[in-house]
Design a protein around this motif. Structure first.
Motif, PDB file in Angstrom:
ATOM      1  N   LYS A   1      34.603  96.937  59.655  1.00 22.57           N
ATOM      2  CA  LYS A   1      35.387  97.673  60.642  1.00 22.57           C
ATOM      3  C   LYS A   1      35.696  99.060  60.093  1.00 22.57           C
ATOM      4  N   ILE A   2      35.621 100.069  60.959  1.00 19.76           N
ATOM      5  CA  ILE A   2      35.858 101.437  60.533  1.00 19.76           C
ATOM      6  C   ILE A   2      36.918 102.091  61.409  1.00 19.76           C
ATOM      7  N   ASN A   3      37.587 103.090  60.834  1.00 18.12           N
ATOM      8  CA  ASN A   3      38.535 103.918  61.566  1.00 18.12           C
ATOM      9  C   ASN A   3      38.084 105.364  61.470  1.00 18.12           C
ATOM     10  N   GLY A   4      38.179 106.077  62.583  1.00 21.22           N
ATOM     11  CA  GLY A   4      37.755 107.465  62.609  1.00 21.22           C
ATOM     12  C   GLY A   4      37.097 107.798  63.924  1.00 21.22           C
ATOM     13  N   LYS A   5      36.375 108.907  63.960  1.00 19.80           N
ATOM     14  CA  LYS A   5      35.725 109.360  65.186  1.00 19.80           C
ATOM     15  C   LYS A   5      34.369 108.704  65.416  1.00 19.80           C
ATOM     16  N   ALA A   6      33.815 108.065  64.403  1.00 19.03           N
ATOM     17  CA  ALA A   6      32.496 107.444  64.536  1.00 19.03           C
ATOM     18  C   ALA A   6      32.528 106.289  65.528  1.00 19.03           C
ATOM     19  N   LYS A   7      31.466 106.146  66.312  1.00 19.44           N
ATOM     20  CA  LYS A   7      31.355 105.084  67.304  1.00 19.44           C
ATOM     21  C   LYS A   7      30.338 104.027  66.889  1.00 19.44           C
ATOM     22  N   THR A   8      29.810 104.158  65.676  1.00 17.04           N
ATOM     23  CA  THR A   8      28.758 103.262  65.207  1.00 17.04           C
ATOM     24  C   THR A   8      29.301 101.881  64.874  1.00 17.04           C
ATOM     25  N   ASN A   9      28.546 100.851  65.245  1.00 15.86           N
ATOM     26  CA  ASN A   9      28.840  99.485  64.827  1.00 15.86           C
ATOM     27  C   ASN A   9      27.901  99.133  63.678  1.00 15.86           C
ATOM     28  N   TYR A  10      28.442  98.665  62.585  1.00 17.74           N
ATOM     29  CA  TYR A  10      27.630  98.405  61.403  1.00 17.74           C
ATOM     30  C   TYR A  10      27.297  96.920  61.281  1.00 17.74           C
TER      31      TYR A  10
END
Length: 247
Positions: free
Chosen positions: A226-235
């Motif tokens: 899970k990421i936080n920030g402006k990125a919309k990518t799912n890893y």
């Protein structure tokens, strides 16, 4: 380097240092040395150029040094020339407890004042709980990087069949993560590799098995990233398997 022909190529040393012991209770190391921070190496596991003075024993020791981190990031610093810092560490082991505390001070303009601590506690002879915690108090919002986990077993490179399996949760925030970790399947580096991500969280499972004397099979699996920030990518999940040899 070609000693017989006319071809001229650069020769270099990957690791080169000198170390002197003073009566077994103190020592001084100069040059390019290995540096492993914390109990897990999540924060940093690479080389360090500089000087490091050590005093103490296995139960409790202290390091004081100054130099440059060869890999990773240090606050807002990026290049090796910018990653100069002073380091102070205390660490040791007593019974089933292993512990450490560290302080890293970079140049003021790079917003790098990182402190951290780690602990490994043996609940039983086979079960350990472990964790590392770091915070950069000079960076915006005082970012944190931490991990906590549980492990079963202990491997010995001289004893085939010995093993260790572990699971842990990792959270890394931009500015507090040096980004040169011991793990090969890790999403923690996203916070420094990309400008549109400021936090990365995920689970990491790992296993080690000694196949024969001095030969170890190692595997890692990172999932639920899970990421936080402006990125919309799912890893996607990350995995790695390697053979490690000791000569």
């Amino acid at each position: 380097m070609n000693f017989k022909g006319k071809d001229k190529r650069d020769a270099y040393m990957n690791t080169l240092y000198v170390h002197h012991d003073f009566n077994g209770k103190a020592g001084l190391t100069l040059g390019r040395m290995d540096l492993f921070l914390g109990q897990t190496g999540l924060q940093y596991d690479d080389t360090f150029d500089g000087a490091m003075a050590t005093i103490g024993s296995k139960k409790l020791a202290a390091d004081i040094g100054y130099g440059r981190f060869i890999g990773g990031n240090l606050g807002k610093a990026d290049t090796k020339e910018e990653r100069a810092a002073a380091i102070a560490r205390v660490y040791g082991r007593s019974g089933r407890l292993a512990y450490d505390a560290e302080y890293i001070q970079g140049e003021d303009k790079y917003d790098a004042r990182i402190w951290g601590a780690g602990l490994t506690a043996g609940v039983t002879e086979d079960i350990d709980i472990f964790g590392d915690y770091y915070q950069n108090t000079d960076y915006k919002n005082d970012p944190q990087t931490w991990t906590a986990g549980l492990a079963f077993g202990h491997y010995n490179m001289k004893k085939p069949g010995t093993f260790r399996i572990a699971g842990q949760y990792i959270s890394a925030e931009k500015g507090s993560f040096l980004n040169d970790t011991t793990y090969t399947a890790s999403a923690a580096g996203l916070v420094e590799d990309r400008n549109d991500i400021n936090r990365s969280r995920f689970w990491l499972a790992s296993a080690d098995l000694v196949l024969m004397k001095n030969v170890r099979l190692h595997g890692e699996y990172a999932f639920d990233v899970k990421i936080n920030g402006k990125a919309k990518t799912n890893y996607d999940d990350l995995a790695t398997v390697s053979l490690n040899y000791v000569f």
